[in-house]
Design a protein around this motif. Structure first.
Motif, short mmCIF file in Angstrom:
data_model
loop_
_atom_site.label_atom_id
_atom_site.label_comp_id
_atom_site.label_asym_id
_atom_site.label_seq_id
_atom_site.Cartn_x
_atom_site.Cartn_y
_atom_site.Cartn_z
N TYR A 1 0.83 -1.19 0.00
CA TYR A 1 0.00 0.00 0.00
C TYR A 1 0.87 1.25 0.00
N GLY B 1 -3.70 4.13 -0.79
CA GLY B 1 -4.12 3.68 -2.11
C GLY B 1 -4.86 2.35 -2.00
N GLN B 2 -5.28 1.84 -3.15
CA GLN B 2 -6.08 0.63 -3.17
C GLN B 2 -5.26 -0.63 -2.94
N TYR C 1 -9.73 1.48 10.60
CA TYR C 1 -9.87 1.36 9.15
C TYR C 1 -10.72 0.15 8.84
N GLN D 1 -11.07 -2.61 5.52
CA GLN D 1 -10.38 -3.04 4.31
C GLN D 1 -11.32 -3.92 3.51
N GLY E 1 -9.97 -5.15 -2.87
CA GLY E 1 -9.73 -4.27 -4.00
C GLY E 1 -9.95 -2.80 -3.74
N MET E 2 -10.27 -2.45 -2.50
CA MET E 2 -10.61 -1.05 -2.20
C MET E 2 -9.60 -0.39 -1.28
N GLY E 3 -8.63 -1.11 -0.83
CA GLY E 3 -7.64 -0.51 0.06
C GLY E 3 -8.20 -0.27 1.44
N LEU E 4 -7.55 0.59 2.16
CA LEU E 4 -7.94 0.90 3.53
C LEU E 4 -8.69 2.22 3.57
N PHE F 1 -9.29 -2.89 10.84
CA PHE F 1 -7.96 -2.75 11.43
C PHE F 1 -7.93 -1.54 12.35
#
Lengths: 109, 116
Positions: free
Chosen positions: A86, A100-101, B35, B37, B40-43, B90
């Motif tokens: 990341y 980012g993703q 966060y 998660q 495919g979308m990240g944090l 997280f």
């Protein structure tokens, strides 16, 4: 608005080949950028920060303000580099990170 | 130091149920974060806190609540669970580097939540 883009969700390279994970950001100011890594069954952890100009586990990342990029590079990939990576940008007040993703890197033997 | 700990590790909720995700850190960090998660979308940041008694919304706070009564604990509350809250959560805390030039976030192991 602050934004981090990692254009590759998946990246697969062979062991010993060079690897580059792309990261682009949008930020109006002096950015502070990081790379975090999550190995299988481990916690997300800091890999490196641009301000330190360090090389960690053979990885380096250079901040390019003209191209607004902070790509992560390693000249010779190892199987243990397989992980989720990341890119993250610190917000203006340095209170929180924008992530980012993520890119899932797989190193093939 | 145990670092950042989270409980539970896994949980399945029915729609409309409520629960609290626990987060504790023993590093005396002032800053803490939650966060989610998604694949495919990240944090995505839900809420964060810069110290005991102070909390603020992140990018995706709807459907969640937090409190910060002590430096160590930062629980996340889901009041009416919805399928859209199925995710991995997280918790993290943060410290400055020794020279004060930068900082590092320390993450917990995560809680995998499924709402059905």
């Amino acid at each position: 608005a602050q934004r981090v883009t990692q254009p590759e969700k998946l990246l697969s390279v062979f062991k010993g080949a060079p690897v580059e994970l792309k990261c682009n950001y949008s930020y109006s100011g002096s950015p502070e950028l990081f790379w975090y890594v999550q190995y299988s069954r481990q916690r997300l952890q800091l890999l490196l920060r641009h301000i330190s100009r360090e090389s960690i586990k053979g990885f380096t990342a250079d901040l390019n303000k003209g191209e607004t990029s902070f790509h992560l590079k390693k000249p010779f990939a190892q199987e243990e580099d397989s992980a989720m990576y990341y890119c993250a940008l610190s917000d203006t007040g340095a209170q929180k990170l924008v992530f980012g993703q993520g890119t899932r890197l797989t190193i093939n033997p | 130091n145990a670092g950042v700990t989270q409980t539970p590790k896994f949980r399945i909720l029915k729609i409309g149920q409520s629960m609290t995700l626990q987060c504790t850190q023993d590093m005396n960090h002032n800053y803490m974060y939650w966060y989610r998660q998604d694949p495919g979308m990240g944090l995505k940041l839900i809420y964060y806190s810069v110290g005991a008694g102070i909390t603020d919304k992140g990018e995706v706070p709807n459907g969640y609540n937090v409190s910060r009564s002590t430096t160590e604990d930062f629980p996340l509350r889901l009041e009416l669970a919805a399928p859209s809250q199925t995710s991995v959560y997280f918790c993290a805390s943060r410290s400055w580097t020794v020279d004060g030039s930068s900082y590092e976030q320390y993450f917990g192991p995560g809680t995998r939540l499924t709402v059905t």
